[in-house]
Write a protein that holds these residues in place. Structure first.
Motif, PDB file in Angstrom:
ATOM      1  N   ILE A 269       0.859  -1.191   0.000  1.00 21.54           N
ATOM      2  CA  ILE A 269       0.000   0.000   0.000  1.00 21.54           C
ATOM      3  C   ILE A 269       0.891   1.235   0.000  1.00 21.54           C
ATOM      4  O   ILE A 269       1.827   1.344   0.809  1.00 21.54           O
ATOM      5  CB  ILE A 269      -0.909   0.037   1.247  1.00 21.54           C
ATOM      6  N   PHE A 270       0.595   2.152  -0.906  1.00 23.32           N
ATOM      7  CA  PHE A 270       1.297   3.438  -0.913  1.00 23.32           C
ATOM      8  C   PHE A 270       0.300   4.530  -0.547  1.00 23.32           C
ATOM      9  O   PHE A 270      -0.727   4.699  -1.205  1.00 23.32           O
ATOM     10  CB  PHE A 270       1.904   3.724  -2.293  1.00 23.32           C
TER      11      PHE A 270
ATOM     12  N   GLY B 188       0.191  -7.579   8.117  1.00 14.10           N
ATOM     13  CA  GLY B 188       0.817  -8.264   7.002  1.00 14.10           C
ATOM     14  C   GLY B 188       0.950  -7.494   5.717  1.00 14.10           C
ATOM     15  O   GLY B 188       1.134  -8.100   4.649  1.00 14.10           O
ATOM     16  N   HIS B 189       0.863  -6.167   5.768  1.00 16.79           N
ATOM     17  CA  HIS B 189       1.017  -5.360   4.553  1.00 16.79           C
ATOM     18  C   HIS B 189       2.291  -4.523   4.644  1.00 16.79           C
ATOM     19  O   HIS B 189       2.651  -4.051   5.725  1.00 16.79           O
ATOM     20  CB  HIS B 189      -0.178  -4.421   4.366  1.00 16.79           C
ATOM     21  N   LEU B 190       2.925  -4.315   3.485  1.00 14.94           N
ATOM     22  CA  LEU B 190       4.041  -3.392   3.416  1.00 14.94           C
ATOM     23  C   LEU B 190       3.464  -2.032   3.029  1.00 14.94           C
ATOM     24  O   LEU B 190       2.812  -1.884   1.993  1.00 14.94           O
ATOM     25  CB  LEU B 190       5.066  -3.838   2.367  1.00 14.94           C
ATOM     26  N   VAL B 191       3.693  -1.024   3.884  1.00 19.82           N
ATOM     27  CA  VAL B 191       3.124   0.302   3.684  1.00 19.82           C
ATOM     28  C   VAL B 191       4.245   1.298   3.395  1.00 19.82           C
ATOM     29  O   VAL B 191       5.205   1.393   4.160  1.00 19.82           O
ATOM     30  CB  VAL B 191       2.321   0.759   4.921  1.00 19.82           C
ATOM     31  N   LEU B 192       4.112   2.019   2.299  1.00 19.65           N
ATOM     32  CA  LEU B 192       5.052   3.088   1.951  1.00 19.65           C
ATOM     33  C   LEU B 192       4.300   4.406   2.024  1.00 19.65           C
ATOM     34  O   LEU B 192       3.164   4.512   1.567  1.00 19.65           O
ATOM     35  CB  LEU B 192       5.608   2.900   0.538  1.00 19.65           C
ATOM     36  N   SER B 193       4.948   5.432   2.576  1.00 17.75           N
ATOM     37  CA  SER B 193       4.264   6.719   2.661  1.00 17.75           C
ATOM     38  C   SER B 193       5.276   7.848   2.849  1.00 17.75           C
ATOM     39  O   SER B 193       6.478   7.610   3.018  1.00 17.75           O
ATOM     40  CB  SER B 193       3.257   6.731   3.817  1.00 17.75           C
ATOM     41  N   THR B 194       4.753   9.085   2.818  1.00 21.20           N
ATOM     42  CA  THR B 194       5.577  10.272   3.046  1.00 21.20           C
ATOM     43  C   THR B 194       5.073  11.008   4.277  1.00 21.20           C
ATOM     44  O   THR B 194       3.920  10.845   4.696  1.00 21.20           O
ATOM     45  CB  THR B 194       5.546  11.229   1.845  1.00 21.20           C
TER      46      THR B 194
END
Length: 562
Positions: free
Chosen positions: A392-393, A413-419
């Motif tokens: 998820i971004f 269990g999710h890989l989360v990318l964010s700013t």
């Protein structure tokens, strides 16, 4: 005697002669005060020979305050520092004062008339004749505008006219629409956009002032002046842009936002438009989203090899949160777009929530935020989790609710990318805690934080060798004989000496030591000390490496990270 909207001025020949004298005096005074060099002055004259002061400000050589201090030397007029009492002056009508930006002030028993154009000799001479007992003072426009709005004699006139140019007032909506659809205006707007795309500008700025319009392109983060439409043409140019962006051309008192697509050089360019009312017309910014430059690979995005290795290591993890932080315009989203593109393998589902979706990436489900209909980051994230994503971004974590859902997604269990908007990498931890995220949940879910800035890269065609200035060599313990490079300027870089930008970054892994600090003592100093143990390299260190490799300059990295 009461003066109406516009009083008679001195003979045009006399006024022109005075302006030329002041122009030469300004150049000489700038040189004498050591504020500019002959080369800089020559460049400013090439950019805008009619207004050297504005050109120098646009180039970043002078501040507005420095310019007005120079005007004080040239004209002998008093420099007003926003002090004293606002008073009425019955010799002048409020509408005249508002139209000409004249502020009556009482300071230490002295009557002042404050203006913002030191070179308007006709106005100055007229005021001296009509108010011989009153002193003329000058001040930058921003300071004057605020005081004009508070002045009891002037405020009502400003409210009635919003200080728009008389041309704007005369032209009705239908006439503006007709002008905007005529070939010369269409061609002029298209030429401006095409020129901006050609030199890879990120933004186009139209800025209206009392007697002129300024046009500037943002290239590699710096604003460069360009030939602008005339004040008479500007209302039609504004209307043309509004028509293209599906905005209300009759609404000039409220900000508006729009978007359109423009074909340039055989490709589609997305352009976001924002308008803002000002005293002299509508300020417009066009953001250019060129899909040709939308997503680089991680190898091409400019991060140092050491940071890339750590970055990729975390992208391989099945769950957790990875953040890229920095101020607006620091390339955070571009870096994460590069990471997402590298993660597309057909085996994992990737969903993004963005405000707005700036670039489309094949193989990724991208969802735009729309606050007007209740589609916020948090609302979208709740639905996303029911669509079984692997990655998820989130365009930006702005509030506690979004942060909580991101943490929950990472823990399930999710890989989360964010700013996130923080100045330093470890500051992201402090920001989450300030939002109300429990320390134990944050310690369990956060993987790593990368903080970055963008610095301009030296033009490879014209950069020249130089040695490290003594104060930098001493501060950073470098050899004064070390060869670095400096900006020069050529036609390929539009005489700036720079072409393109690259990130400088610091990468902080959330190690067991840092996790313990988050739970036991999450003060910034303690967190920074814990993170420093695994990676002591800072933004400034990364920037110095770029300087020593001949990629940028000390001035650039000190501005970005010093």
């Amino acid at each position: 005697m009461v003066i109406g909207n516009k009083a008679a001025t001195l003979d045009n020949t006399v006024a022109t002669t005075q302006s030329l004298i002041h122009s030469h005096l300004l150049n000489d005074t700038l040189l004498d005060m050591g504020l500019v060099s002959h080369d800089i002055l020559h460049q400013a004259q090439e950019l805008n020979s009619a207004d050297i002061g504005s050109a120098l400000i646009s180039m970043g050589v002078l501040s507005e305050q420095q310019l007005f201090q120079t005007y004080q030397q040239v004209t002998g007029l008093m420099l007003w520092d926003v002090d004293g009492d606002l008073v009425s002056d019955e010799r002048f009508e409020g509408e005249f004062l508002a139209t000409n930006n004249i502020l009556p002030v009482r300071l230490n028993n002295q009557s002042l008339l404050v203006i913002d154009d030191p070179l308007d000799d006709g106005l100055i001479d007229m005021l001296k004749r009509m108010a011989s007992d009153t002193k003329i003072a000058i001040t930058p426009h921003a300071d004057l505008a605020l005081s004009l709005q508070k002045h009891p004699q002037i405020a009502d006139c400003l409210d009635d006219s919003e200080h728009l140019e008389e041309t704007n007032e005369r032209l009705d909506t239908e006439h503006l629409k007709d002008l905007a659809l005529e070939a010369p205006i269409i061609r002029q707007v298209n030429d401006i956009i095409n020129n901006a795309v050609h030199i890879q500008a990120s933004d186009i700025h139209f800025e209206p002032f009392r007697h002129r319009i300024e046009l500037r392109f943002r290239v590699d983060g710096a604003l460069l002046p360009r030939s602008a439409p005339s004040a008479e043409e500007y209302p039609a140019v504004v209307s043309r842009i509004k028509i293209m962006s599906d905005m209300d051309i009759a609404e000039r008192r409220l900000p508006q936002d729009g978007r359109f697509r423009h074909r340039s050089g055989g490709r589609e360019i997305d352009i976001r438009v924002s308008t803002m009312p000002t005293p002299y017309g509508e300020d417009i910014v066009l953001r250019i989203l060129d899909k040709r430059h939308q997503v680089l690979s991680l190898d091409e995005c400019g991060l140092s090899p050491a940071i890339l290795t750590e970055f990729r290591s975390n992208l391989k993890k099945p769950n957790g949160i990875m953040l890229v932080t920095g101020p607006t315009g620091s390339g955070k989203t571009t870096t994460l777009y590069s990471a997402l593109q590298e993660m597309i393998d057909g085996e994992r589902k990737i969903i993004t929530v963005e405000d707005p979706v700036e670039y489309e990436i094949a193989g990724i489900t991208q969802i735009p935020v729309n606050e007007a209909i209740g589609m916020s980051f948090s609302t979208a994230l709740r639905s996303i989790l029911r669509h079984d994503p692997d990655i998820i971004f989130i365009g930006e974590i702005r509030d506690q609710e979004t942060a909580e859902i991101a943490i929950q997604a990472a823990l399930t269990g999710h890989l989360v990318l964010s700013t996130l908007h923080t100045n330093q990498a470890i500051g992201a931890v402090t920001r989450f805690l300030e939002m109300g995220i429990p320390d134990y949940l944050l310690a369990s879910s956060l993987l790593a934080v990368s903080a970055q800035r963008l610095v301009r890269q030296l033009c490879s065609h014209c950069k020249t060798e130089a040695t490290i200035p003594g104060h930098f060599a001493e501060r950073f313990k470098l050899s004064p004989t070390q060869i670095i490079y400096q900006a020069n300027g050529c036609h390929k870089c539009t005489q700036t000496g720079f072409h393109g930008r690259r990130p400088i970054a610091e990468f902080k892994q959330i190690t067991p030591v840092v996790r313990t600090a988050i739970v036991q003592d999450p003060s910034f100093e303690n967190l920074e000390k814990a993170a420093h143990q695994s990676n002591p390299k800072t933004l400034l260190d990364d920037g110095i490496e770029a300087v020593l490799k001949g990629q940028t300059t000390f001035d650039e990295i000190m501005t970005a990270a010093g």
